[in-house]
Design a protein around this motif. Sequence first.
Motif: not given
Lengths: 278, 406, 127, 229
Positions: A9, A12, A137, B4, B6-7, B10-11, B13-14, B17-18, B21-22
């Motif tokens: 964290n 990041i 993403a 926390y 942003s983290s 980030l985690v 959404l990644s 979305i990924i 997608y798959y």
Amino acid sequence: MKSYIKLVNFEINRFIKIYVSLLVITLLSQFIGVIVTSSSFMNRAHEVMFEQNLSESGYLHKFGGIDFTDISSTLWFIGPIALCIVALIFYSFMIWYRDWFGKNTFAYRLLMLPTARISLYFSKASAILLFTFGLLAFQILILPLENTLFESLILENFLKTRMDVSVILQSNGILGIVIPPYFSDFLISYGIGMMFVFVLFTSILFERSFRLKGIVLGILYFIAAVLLFLSPLFAMANETVPDLYPEEIFALFLVLGILITGASIAIGNWLISKRVLV
Amino acid sequence: MKQYISSILLVCLSIIIIGAYYGIMIVNANDFPEYSIKTLEGHESEMKDVSLSGFVEKEGMNTSVKITSNETLYLSNQSSLQRMTVYNDPRIEKLKKEHRSFMRGKNNIYSFYQDADFIAYAETVYKPSSLDHSYKYVFNIGLLDLASDKDISFELGVPGEIFNSISVLDVQLIQSKLKVVTKNYMYTNTGMDEAEVHVYTFDLGNQKLLNDEVIITPQQVKMGYDVINSMEQNPSQPQKSIIFIKRPEIVNQSEGSANTTNKAAIFEYVYDKNHLKTIELPESLTDRIVTSQNYVNGDKLYVINHDAKGLHLTTFTITNQTITNDQTFPIKSVGTETFPIVIKNDRVYVLATNDFEENNSSNLPPQLFIGEMKTGKTMYKGEVIPKKVDQKFNTKSLVLYSLEIN
Amino acid sequence: MNATFNNRDPVYLQVVRYFKEQIANGNLMVGQEIPSRRELAATMKINPNTAQKAYKEMEEQGLITTERNFPSKITRNENILQSVREELISAAVDSFVQSIRPINVPIDELLRIVQEKYSQESSKEGL
Amino acid sequence: MIEVNQLTKKFGRKKVLDGVTFTANKGEITCLIGINGVGKTTTLKAIMGLTPINKGSILIDGQKINKSMYEKVTFIPDAITMLPQMTIKQAMQFMRDFYKNWNQERATELLTFFKLDEKTRISELSKGNTAKINLLMGLAIDVDYILMDEPFSGIDIFSREQIAEVFTSHLIEDRGVIITTHEINDIEHLIDKVILLDNGIVLKEFNTEQMRQEEGKSVIDVMREVYQG
């Protein structure tokens, strides 16, 4: 574990401003690219139709239409992706060196945290991985928006084909590599990518531990790891080695990959806990 | 918690979305249509052993498909590893499963010979010689004794002049001697292909080349000699002979003089006699043989032509040198395309494919035709169509290229 | 509380001496609470260990008394206090005599000068 | 007790430390003095496991340095160890996140004592205030040992006084302190023990009060003897 999460964290948050700027640059550049490319295409088409006195179908017959590949091959589109890739590679170095350089030696603090030092190593690697996935993403997220915008800017008849996200991704060389069509390929690509992050980190730690001598060691380690990983390819080219089945080559790569990753982590752990200098 | 954010974003959404997608990609990969063979004529029981292979195209991605009377099998949901081998020759894959060690690096089905006791392999490899590092062709020969599971392998240089390239046409094991038939292309100044057909005989016990015989000279090859493909599913099975066809030269009328070579003939090279036999073909086949599809099955030569009237199939029995059957089946085709054909158990199976080329406007579904050899009667006719109408897949999406009768 | 120390004599002895002076001149009263070791260290800018040692020395000499869980106090033992006074006076006079003797001043003159200076200093301090 | 035994450290071929042996007790202030060279800082780094050593052993209360030791011993280098873009508050939050024995009360107390505002960014601090924050980050962890590298060098007199005041306060009491310095004046009365280093070896180790009592020599006297005589 808890301090590992805190460290991830922390890493990041340390990069988030630059990271968000990268996302914004990508967003702006790609959207501007869509607008500029499609409107200049439409303008040119109308101009040519006027000058050569062509009907729409006449123009299309002579010059053809446009599709999203014409957008995704422009510098507007590829540029920011390349920028992000370069930025992340560069940051893979900076994520270590920024703790040592400058008058604020944050490395002291990090190395004195009451936690296993390998957590630092893993947290930095995890941060790089998360940044990478975040970029993917983000690209997957904005692509359909860009595509919708593109299709709304181009007159229906001038559109060669409608494409959906997966087709766009595969029709473009760089995107096809960055976001492979199969999940298994995705795992393989990013597994290999992750392995090289570990190899790079360990090389950097060689330098951070042995300084001038460490530069040589680090570079040698990196080259050795790359050569070892690619050794099945050399073996395949070698006459004396019996031919291998694809699944054996795959297994070989897998074993080597695990081996190199494991070795990098083990050496990295030793360096960061026993040898590193501040 | 605020620190926390942003983290967590980030985690999450990644992953979302990924993952999405798959997920969609996997769903899409499974989203291929089921095909069925719709009977237009005849009885369904005729086609129950037929399986058709090809690929379905969707949005620029191809995926292999196998269609039988009751199911549609896709090979798209394969892992990367499976995808590495899925396009390989299934006959080779079968051998590889059974004789893993022996089959290493052996990929050319025409280089194999297989009987109840042995598997033999002969290929030509272009590689630097250990003496002077100049590149040369060498034979790479292997023999597997199935009873003892012992194998031998050795390399021998290709004798004689340096060839531009060598391709193996057939490999046979005749009385413990390995016969390798190759087409050797020579270096020419003219830029034209010049080739000759060799039969190499090897003594496997002593790992020696016993004989190198040119059975068809460059002059003959230039005039048009081709190997006739075997109708058999497996080119590696024992054959007593290899058959070449000599296509008649198109006679330049202004020359005037009658040319004796202007006659269709086949050449049968009988392995155990080391002898090339010329068998003349009847006049009726002479003009057809220029454009025909030809197959050999045992001592039968099938000469197949398409025209507006249909598919014209003539059976020529080599042993008594007579035409034993001559039928025309009502399969219309455009131009001179060749269809996958299998002749088996007095039936001719034809897969009338749709067109590969994009600019061809015919948009017909692939058709399966089964005719009776003896009578020329149509036993079955059907077309391959999706079970459900799906806008994403028109008939062009499905391309079939091979036909197998189990 | 303010004192300057020299670097060559043990600091704890200098602290003890400082306390004796304060007792002798009445700045520290009989039975008065004195600062804790830590406070002393902080105000005098000395090592707390040194302060500790000084207090220990003073306890041994009977200058201060410490009961468990209570701050240390200046002793109520008049004899000790008196002897501190005498000790300081005698030490000061000793050193005075030692430095004046080489000048060879007649004792009457010396006493007169001492008297004058001493009353002058006292009246200055009184202001 | 921190026991440094036969510590040897080479940079290339040069021995920066050559068999350095000393102990530093809990509740005492031990001062590593060296008029030149890098030996002092290297010794502290070696104790903290921030630089590998070539020979010798270092034990902290009988244990080798490991991750849990960082809750027992802390090091205050002469450079600030927090990120410049952090505010003091964020820096304290960082410490609180990672150290179980972070003492926020004491941190606040120190902040008040130093008259610093927690909203100030690290990058905006003067040299003296940077040193104070550095000290704060180390002292607000409930550690047994504190190592400080040149806490007084290059900062203004008032900051020096404030820092010196910390040394005599309850913030230090009972803890073991090792400080390095090349300049003894300010702290002569503060220290219990002196270790004189030169060219990587210990020239003399003595107790300051004992030295004054038995030989009537100040630290500077001894230094003069040792380094010049």
